[in-house]
Motif scaffolding. Sequence first.
Motif, PDB file in Angstrom:
ATOM      1  N   LEU A 190     -70.096  37.520  30.055  1.00 37.81           N
ATOM      2  CA  LEU A 190     -71.084  37.508  28.881  1.00 37.81           C
ATOM      3  C   LEU A 190     -70.928  39.334  28.224  1.00 37.81           C
ATOM      4  CD1 LEU A 190     -74.395  36.258  30.242  1.00 37.81           C
ATOM      5  CD2 LEU A 190     -72.814  35.124  28.693  1.00 37.81           C
ATOM      6  N   TYR A 191     -70.412  40.037  29.380  1.00 35.25           N
ATOM      7  CA  TYR A 191     -70.018  41.508  28.960  1.00 35.25           C
ATOM      8  C   TYR A 191     -68.424  41.542  28.647  1.00 35.25           C
ATOM      9  CZ  TYR A 191     -74.980  43.010  30.138  1.00 35.25           C
ATOM     10  OH  TYR A 191     -75.923  43.468  30.258  1.00 35.25           O
ATOM     11  N   ASP A 192     -68.126  40.598  28.147  1.00 37.61           N
ATOM     12  CA  ASP A 192     -66.452  40.665  27.880  1.00 37.61           C
ATOM     13  C   ASP A 192     -65.771  40.980  28.952  1.00 37.61           C
ATOM     14  OD1 ASP A 192     -66.840  39.270  25.620  1.00 37.61           O
ATOM     15  OD2 ASP A 192     -67.544  41.065  24.399  1.00 37.61           O
ATOM     16  N   ILE A 193     -66.093  41.150  30.094  1.00 38.37           N
ATOM     17  CA  ILE A 193     -65.235  41.407  31.294  1.00 38.37           C
ATOM     18  C   ILE A 193     -64.600  40.148  31.966  1.00 38.37           C
ATOM     19  CG2 ILE A 193     -65.156  42.537  33.774  1.00 38.37           C
ATOM     20  CD1 ILE A 193     -67.884  44.123  32.964  1.00 38.37           C
ATOM     21  N   GLU A 194     -63.376  40.328  31.368  1.00 38.64           N
ATOM     22  CA  GLU A 194     -62.453  38.821  31.614  1.00 38.64           C
ATOM     23  C   GLU A 194     -61.640  39.222  32.941  1.00 38.64           C
ATOM     24  OE1 GLU A 194     -61.185  37.833  27.918  1.00 38.64           O
ATOM     25  OE2 GLU A 194     -63.046  37.033  27.374  1.00 38.64           O
ATOM     26  N   ASP A 195     -61.187  40.596  33.055  1.00 38.69           N
ATOM     27  CA  ASP A 195     -60.038  40.922  34.148  1.00 38.69           C
ATOM     28  C   ASP A 195     -60.660  40.770  35.408  1.00 38.69           C
ATOM     29  OD1 ASP A 195     -58.085  40.721  32.327  1.00 38.69           O
ATOM     30  OD2 ASP A 195     -58.215  42.780  31.656  1.00 38.69           O
ATOM     31  N   VAL A 196     -61.000  39.754  36.007  1.00 41.93           N
ATOM     32  CA  VAL A 196     -61.463  39.948  37.303  1.00 41.93           C
ATOM     33  C   VAL A 196     -60.406  39.616  38.396  1.00 41.93           C
ATOM     34  CG1 VAL A 196     -63.351  39.006  38.852  1.00 41.93           C
ATOM     35  CG2 VAL A 196     -63.809  39.469  36.411  1.00 41.93           C
ATOM     36  N   TYR A 197     -60.064  40.302  39.286  1.00 41.61           N
ATOM     37  CA  TYR A 197     -58.985  40.038  40.273  1.00 41.61           C
ATOM     38  C   TYR A 197     -59.578  39.757  41.779  1.00 41.61           C
ATOM     39  CZ  TYR A 197     -56.475  41.576  36.005  1.00 41.61           C
ATOM     40  OH  TYR A 197     -55.894  41.709  34.859  1.00 41.61           O
ATOM     41  N   VAL A 198     -58.864  38.876  42.345  1.00 39.40           N
ATOM     42  CA  VAL A 198     -59.113  38.875  43.672  1.00 39.40           C
ATOM     43  C   VAL A 198     -58.105  38.866  44.627  1.00 39.40           C
ATOM     44  CG1 VAL A 198     -60.207  37.206  45.623  1.00 39.40           C
ATOM     45  CG2 VAL A 198     -61.200  37.358  43.272  1.00 39.40           C
ATOM     46  N   CYS A 199     -58.055  39.735  45.641  1.00 38.01           N
ATOM     47  CA  CYS A 199     -56.812  39.986  46.409  1.00 38.01           C
ATOM     48  C   CYS A 199     -56.576  38.877  47.422  1.00 38.01           C
ATOM     49  CB  CYS A 199     -56.849  41.379  47.266  1.00 38.01           C
ATOM     50  SG  CYS A 199     -55.671  41.765  48.297  1.00 38.01           S
ATOM     51  N   LYS A 200     -55.479  38.179  47.253  1.00 40.84           N
ATOM     52  CA  LYS A 200     -55.066  36.997  47.985  1.00 40.84           C
ATOM     53  C   LYS A 200     -55.061  37.356  49.567  1.00 40.84           C
ATOM     54  CE  LYS A 200     -51.757  33.192  48.639  1.00 40.84           C
ATOM     55  NZ  LYS A 200     -51.862  33.255  50.102  1.00 40.84           N
ATOM     56  N   ALA A 201     -54.273  38.653  49.632  1.00 36.12           N
ATOM     57  CA  ALA A 201     -54.368  38.941  51.194  1.00 36.12           C
ATOM     58  C   ALA A 201     -55.559  39.086  51.746  1.00 36.12           C
ATOM     59  CB  ALA A 201     -53.354  40.387  51.137  1.00 36.12           C
ATOM     60  N   SER A 202     -56.512  39.754  51.080  1.00 37.47           N
ATOM     61  CA  SER A 202     -57.738  40.016  51.397  1.00 37.47           C
ATOM     62  C   SER A 202     -58.495  38.615  51.991  1.00 37.47           C
ATOM     63  CB  SER A 202     -58.670  40.799  50.710  1.00 37.47           C
ATOM     64  OG  SER A 202     -58.324  42.082  50.295  1.00 37.47           O
ATOM     65  N   LEU A 203     -58.503  37.615  51.222  1.00 36.24           N
ATOM     66  CA  LEU A 203     -58.892  36.338  51.295  1.00 36.24           C
ATOM     67  C   LEU A 203     -58.494  35.876  52.772  1.00 36.24           C
ATOM     68  CD1 LEU A 203     -59.074  34.793  47.862  1.00 36.24           C
ATOM     69  CD2 LEU A 203     -60.899  35.670  49.393  1.00 36.24           C
ATOM     70  N   ASP A 204     -56.936  35.980  52.768  1.00 36.17           N
ATOM     71  CA  ASP A 204     -56.179  35.372  53.760  1.00 36.17           C
ATOM     72  C   ASP A 204     -56.585  35.863  55.156  1.00 36.17           C
ATOM     73  OD1 ASP A 204     -54.987  33.741  52.165  1.00 36.17           O
ATOM     74  OD2 ASP A 204     -52.990  35.048  52.057  1.00 36.17           O
ATOM     75  N   GLU A 205     -56.645  37.517  55.172  1.00 39.33           N
ATOM     76  CA  GLU A 205     -57.172  38.249  56.471  1.00 39.33           C
ATOM     77  C   GLU A 205     -58.507  37.877  57.061  1.00 39.33           C
ATOM     78  OE1 GLU A 205     -56.816  42.032  55.196  1.00 39.33           O
ATOM     79  OE2 GLU A 205     -54.479  42.063  55.103  1.00 39.33           O
ATOM     80  N   ARG A 206     -59.292  37.326  56.101  1.00 33.76           N
ATOM     81  CA  ARG A 206     -60.783  37.012  56.482  1.00 33.76           C
ATOM     82  C   ARG A 206     -60.998  35.521  56.596  1.00 33.76           C
ATOM     83  NH1 ARG A 206     -59.881  41.401  54.319  1.00 33.76           N
ATOM     84  NH2 ARG A 206     -60.928  43.365  54.889  1.00 33.76           N
ATOM     85  N   ASN A 207     -59.885  34.640  56.518  1.00 30.09           N
ATOM     86  CA  ASN A 207     -59.940  33.165  56.464  1.00 30.09           C
ATOM     87  C   ASN A 207     -60.747  32.418  55.637  1.00 30.09           C
ATOM     88  OD1 ASN A 207     -58.094  33.011  58.787  1.00 30.09           O
ATOM     89  ND2 ASN A 207     -59.796  33.482  60.185  1.00 30.09           N
ATOM     90  N   LEU A 208     -60.668  33.223  54.167  1.00 35.17           N
ATOM     91  CA  LEU A 208     -61.479  32.750  53.272  1.00 35.17           C
ATOM     92  C   LEU A 208     -60.624  32.210  52.299  1.00 35.17           C
ATOM     93  CD1 LEU A 208     -63.946  35.745  52.732  1.00 35.17           C
ATOM     94  CD2 LEU A 208     -64.359  33.530  54.003  1.00 35.17           C
TER      95      LEU A 208
END
Length: 117
Positions: free
Chosen positions: A69-87
């Motif tokens: 809604l605030y035009d913040i469209e560049d939202v990134y999620v680190c794949k390695a961080s997900l992998d390290e936490r089994n997420l």
Amino acid sequence: MKKVAIIISSAPHGTAKGREALDTALALSTFNHISVFFIGDGVFHLLANQHPELILMRDYIATFNMLELYDIEDVYVCKASLDERNLSQITINIANQLIENKQLHQLLASQDAVLRF
């Protein structure tokens, strides 16, 4: 217009950092191009069905849906961080781009300012 990265790298609810990062991103979006990065323990903000009221904390996680809604469209999620936490298999309820470490470093290098929470 400045390019500002907001890095969320700490777990939710134990401190106010996550809420402060969200508030900062929304406030700065009026005059800046904001990119939000979930790295490290920050990826825990993306989990559904959290119950912070059990530890007497306020539930602000749903407010991340306001980024668009605030035009913040560049939202990134680190794949390695997900992998390290089994997420790796979680469903993320906000629009995002899953990125590798190399992309993360390239994107951060292109920012005018980086704020870490």
